[in-house]
Design an enzyme around this catalytic site. Sequence first.
Site, PDB file in Angstrom:
ATOM      1  N   ILE B 118      54.681   3.340 -73.438  1.00  0.00           N
ATOM      2  CA  ILE B 118      55.907   3.523 -74.205  1.00  0.00           C
ATOM      3  C   ILE B 118      56.014   2.419 -75.240  1.00  0.00           C
ATOM      4  O   ILE B 118      55.699   1.260 -74.979  1.00  0.00           O
ATOM      5  CB  ILE B 118      57.141   3.452 -73.281  1.00  0.00           C
ATOM      6  CG1 ILE B 118      57.007   4.446 -72.119  1.00  0.00           C
ATOM      7  CG2 ILE B 118      58.424   3.717 -74.053  1.00  0.00           C
ATOM      8  CD1 ILE B 118      57.955   4.182 -70.984  1.00  0.00           C
ATOM      9  N   CYS B 119      56.457   2.805 -76.402  1.00  0.00           N
ATOM     10  CA  CYS B 119      56.733   1.809 -77.435  1.00  0.00           C
ATOM     11  C   CYS B 119      58.235   1.648 -77.551  1.00  0.00           C
ATOM     12  O   CYS B 119      58.930   2.482 -78.105  1.00  0.00           O
ATOM     13  CB  CYS B 119      56.141   2.267 -78.770  1.00  0.00           C
ATOM     14  SG  CYS B 119      56.496   1.114 -80.105  1.00  0.00           S
TER      15      CYS B 119
END
Lengths: 841, 185
Positions: B118-119
């Site tokens: 996840i960013c």
Amino acid sequence: MTARRRIFESVFPSPGTKSLPTPQATPLIGAGSFAASSGGSSQEDDQQSVQEERTWHHATEYLSVPNKAIAIGQTLDHLGVLPAKWTKEPPQIAVRAIQRICDPTLVTNVSGKKLYSWYLQEISRHYLQHEMPLILAYLKGTGPITFVLQLLRNVKDFYLTPWSSIAALLGTTGDSSLDVRHLQRFLLSLFSTSLVESSFDHKLEADIFDLVSAFFDLSQASSNDRAEDDMQIDGSTYHHQKLMELLREVDDAGLGGFGTQKILAEVMDEILGLFVEKNYESAWGSPSSIPAELSEWIESSFVPLVVEALACLRSIGSSTRASTHVSEQDITDWKERAVYELGSLRLKQLFELIVSWDDSRGAIEDLKHYLTHNNARAHVITQFSEELSRRLLQPGASTSQILDLYIRLIQAFTILDPRGVLLDRIARPVRRYLREREDTIKLIVSGLLSDPSDESTNDPLAILAVKLQEAAQISNDEDDVDIDWDDPNWVPNPIDAEPEYKVLKLSDVIGHLISLFETRDVFVKEFQNILGERLLQFKDDYEAEIRLLELLKIRFGDTPLQACEVMLKDISDSARIDAWVRREQNGEQTSRISTKVLSRLFWPALHTEAFKLPPEITELQKAYSAGFEKYKTSRKLTWLDVLGDVTVELELEDRTIEEVVKTPQAAVIYAFTHESNTPISKTAAQLVEELEMDEDIVENCLLFWVGKLVLIKSNSSYSVLERLPSAALQDTSIGEASKSSTIAAAAAVASATAAAAPVSALRSEEDIAEEKMQVYWQFIVGMLTNQGAMPLPRIVMMLKLAMAGGFPYSNEELRVFLDKRVDTGKLELAGGNYKLVKGAV
Amino acid sequence: MDYAMEDTQNSAPGAPTAHESAKLSSGTTQATAQSVTKRLQSELMTLMLSPPPGISAFPSATSLLSWTATIAGPERTPYENLTFKLSLEFPSNYPYAAPTVLFRTPIYHPNVDFSGRICLDILKDKWSAVLNVQSVLLSLQSLLGEPNNASPLNGQAAEFWDHNPTEFKRQVLLRHKDLEDDEEC
């Protein structure tokens, strides 16, 4: 042939030939004829044999016992009992014969010894043949034993008569082994051997026992057989005489020997026990003078009787004369024996003694003497423990009974064994059992809180309050009770002490009760609960509670009781705050309510259920809250609606009622308020909706008011009873029945209400447990959502991992809980795994 | 096995539990390990007592330091009616460092790559000790409805999100696959 026969018959006499002596006309020729042919001197021998034969014949003729029995009740004077030949001087011919036989200087085939043994055979034969069957038959019946004794005496005299005449004739010239005393001894052994298998000993023992017990006034059925003419003599003298008579008779019969002495000893031993039991069974007074009394009795009554009785048995018949002497040592032994009997009696009564403590203090002191005996302590422990578990530690006994008895036990054993080892051992099962009972703590605490000055309480545990006050000055440093280094009287623990035995302050009843539980926390928690309940009651004065708390603080120290301290402080602060708020809002109607402000964290879980209060009250609460917030700016009041007390004044058509009731009750009756004359009737369901109250509470409150004759139930709806039936129906005669029935119904309801558990201020354990489970349920949902289906052990393990406080329930308890959820369709169980039902949560 | 923190001190020294090994390998002192446990337990408690809608999380069977979370897709987004599982790995110096969060359920999202990474800024440089599991999960939930298309990990997804919502929704459903219970980490 004839000689043989004669010899045979002298050993095994046959009745047919016996009475007939060897005929004169038949000289001994058997052996003699052979001798005659062998030599000249044989003629002389033959002559001598015949002579001896004659002599023997004359002697035995005189001595032979007639073939006839002396019957029971017959004496020797009876006509024909003594044969004529014995009643007068023995005939010269017999005397000469006997003298010749017994003359040791003459060397003959016969001798005094031979004659003597012949006579023994003769009387044995007679006795076994004639007298013994008579006696045995008599003994099977219930007749008094004296007849047997008399008969034996007669028989003895009978047998002795001819021999003593002979012995007198022989004088000192005779052999000492032919002495009459030998014959007497022989008769004694003959009698006693013949009576061994019979009930003679039993009968004699029973008779002696009856007389001795009557003498000491121990038997209920005494003096039944007392003759009329003896009435002027008082009982004990009469029985004393009787006893001595009997013993003399025994002695006369030749039975005064060791056997009878043994019987006498057994009887006296039994009497000792009986005496103690009869006289001291219920003499429990303190201080106990019984050991002293017993000792006195032994010396003044018991010993003289024994001495006298033994003296009666001292006649010639008794061969063991040395043992009849009573020494100092014997007396001491008897005294000890008496104390021992007393102890055994007390031990048997111990349970009753404990139950009726402390009226039984004296008896406990008696037992203390007993304990100095060897093994007595172990005996007390096993016997009493067994009795305790049989009689007390069973479901039939209520906890308060057990506690009550335990308290008495502690006190009694403090006297009995000041070191407390016995108590320690005996109380163990009691303590273990009490720990299992759920209401133990509750009872102890309420006992402690009861008012010692109130005489009317029936609570047996009220004594605890008294004890607590007594013990107030004792400071209890538990770490330091083990050894007092400065105690010069220090002794090691007794050998039967258990390894964990710890010296407790014995008299410290409360210490014992409190130490029932592993930790004092349990106790403190329960105390807190009960304190909370009491503090929330509607009263002004909390003196008793404050005092108790102070006393407990001495015992437990301040820290564990901090919460209780805060609770009490809350109550006293509340009074101040209340006064302040009232002053602040002076004149306003706020003053009509007053509050107790509680610090929630320090109180046990309280009921927080809310319901809809009448709007007027809500207004008052708001105003009061405002006042409070002015006093303590950062605080807000949370009202616990269900816990209040309300003074209700009800104006009914014919009466006014004023009652202090609980808030829910007030709210329920308020719902029936009406201005107009149209009475209101409501069902329970309507009230539940109107008041947003729990259905159980509504029902309970309705019952309360029905019991107070304020509401009346018809069908399922309730309405106000504006007029009491007595007033309403006074003038209608038929109303009587219905009136009384109404009142009766109301009374029944009232009692039912009283019986129902009063609304408690605190929430029950179950409620709390259920609420806790709710939290766990959240965890379980979270777990099953994220980790998927899992089996029960894993759920438990995960809960233990995840919960900060640990998870207190067992697998089984959780299974019950989860299965309930399965039933309501929130979970499903597949292959041992619990799984959330989608969309159900 | 009992992982309550009191017991970690008392367990036999010869048999380190999984929890202890985790602590030992990361080389932290016991004191911090304890505070991590305590912190996570209290976070769990908060989460359990007042669970935010559509969010749930729970530690794994072996360690308090690794959790599984479940997020429901927000309504009126392409993720509506879908649920996503995530794994959270807490470092031993949590909460001073961010947990490692991955999507376990395959998801088509501009800020999530195909392995589930996840960013999100708060999981990287914007992490702060005042954040907690609940706030992280709430942020992720809102990220589903409002992707940050300025720095996409999945360029195509960002493209579709901006210009072709229908195709985006199709891709989401295509990619989404419910994890079976027994497939969990």
